[in-house]
Design an enzyme around this catalytic site. Sequence first.
Site, short mmCIF file in Angstrom:
data_model
loop_
_atom_site.label_atom_id
_atom_site.label_comp_id
_atom_site.label_asym_id
_atom_site.label_seq_id
_atom_site.Cartn_x
_atom_site.Cartn_y
_atom_site.Cartn_z
CG ASN A 9 41.46 39.44 42.70
OD1 ASN A 9 42.57 39.01 42.84
ND2 ASN A 9 40.73 39.30 41.80
NE ARG A 93 40.16 35.15 42.44
CZ ARG A 93 40.66 35.09 41.12
NH1 ARG A 93 41.01 36.11 40.52
NH2 ARG A 93 40.58 33.94 40.26
CG HIS A 182 37.65 30.40 37.07
ND1 HIS A 182 37.62 30.01 35.80
CD2 HIS A 182 38.19 31.49 37.06
CE1 HIS A 182 38.60 30.91 35.10
NE2 HIS A 182 38.68 32.03 35.71
NE ARG A 243 45.05 31.90 31.74
CZ ARG A 243 44.32 31.89 32.96
NH1 ARG A 243 43.86 30.69 33.57
NH2 ARG A 243 43.78 32.90 33.08
CD GLU A 386 35.09 35.27 39.94
OE1 GLU A 386 35.26 36.02 39.28
OE2 GLU A 386 36.13 34.40 40.14
#
Length: 402
Positions: A9, A93, A182, A243, A386
Amino acid sequence: MSDLALVLNSGSSSIKFQLVDPERHATDEPFASGLVEQIGEPEGRVTLKYAGETHTTTAPIPDHNVGLDMAFELMNEHGCGPAEVEITAVGHRVVHGGILFSSPEIITDEILGMIRDLIPLAPLHNPANINGIEVARRILPDVPHVAVFDTGFYHSMPPAAALYAINKDVAAEHGIRRYGFHGTSHEYVSRHVPEMLGRPAEEVNQITLHLGNGASATAVRGGRAIDTSMGMTPLAGLVMGTRSGDIDPGIVFHLHRSAGMSIDEIDRLLNRDSGVKGISGVNDFRALGELIEEHNEDAFLAYNVYIHQLRRYIGSYMIALGRVDAITFTAGVGENAANVRADAMANLENFGIRIDPERNAERSSLAREISTDDSPVKVFVIPTNEELAIARYAVELANRSR
Ligand code: ADP
């Protein structure tokens, strides 16, 4: 040993890596894992966790090339690098797959070119992902590399959920639509739910809530995503750690015209200094919980805004689905913060949602039910993984391509 996948990642200043046996149980530790951080800064660091020990190297890491080389050296030094173990596939990813990619792909020069073409849609993320892919392909040229897209799960979302009501020519020219993110996590968790219900996947209507630093909600019908809270970018939807989530787009014009902020300043404000942190000063839910215990009003307010927005999405997805069989919480906050789960699900008995307070309060790293036995809608906590999902795709595609 069975197949091992290297999962990467790659961010702008860091690379997270894991060596994963795709056959392992979701709660087992990965074979090895680590982090290359502070790439491009005066002092960088590589950390490796392997066989119960943690090893660290510190040195300047000018770029991703040097960073990944250092990670491999450290892995080789401790007996878990490519010199010692066989890597079947490398899973990468990739944040944005646009409308081009609906599922993971073996990376060829052509595929890499297509990922590069998507940079305008994800100017911060895709270049870093591409960097990681290029470096890893240089170091492991004979191993299949597989791209797994955060957006892939949403590729088949119905147009009514995917399109924004803006001028269609402008939207088409600039790729403006809801892509969702996601996806790897929502897909992984949602696939587990039919098993927990003991029902065929095609019959199951569900809502998955990925609540980590970033947060998103997804409505899934029969294994297919039909709506999601993140949008063209990962800024939309739920209130997150830093966020804003959904805001009136008019606020952006106001901040620019009346407050004199530049577009970059507004971007930073909404992505890094908003959300729970923007209201309370902290983005970590553990710190937020401590402030609430000290009766800090801003923390209380931030928490309430977060929960209100979460319930707004849950409600709208209940309507979109018509009938909901299960609601699942996952990621750092969703897996650990029992108060968030309780408050998100409070007073919904009329909608068939009944939480068992004792089950909800229990701490566990296992997938579990937190609703009462007689709750018509089942509520689950399912830890996401993940990396394991990416490792499984990578090995599956690599073995298929042989
Ligand atoms: P990311 O989106 O970076 O993958 P995670 O899924 O790891 O994030 O979630 C990180 C967040 O999870 C932290 O910011 C923290 O707020 C929250 N978290 C982790 N552990 C706990 C805990 N025990 N209680 C409450 N919140 C927690």
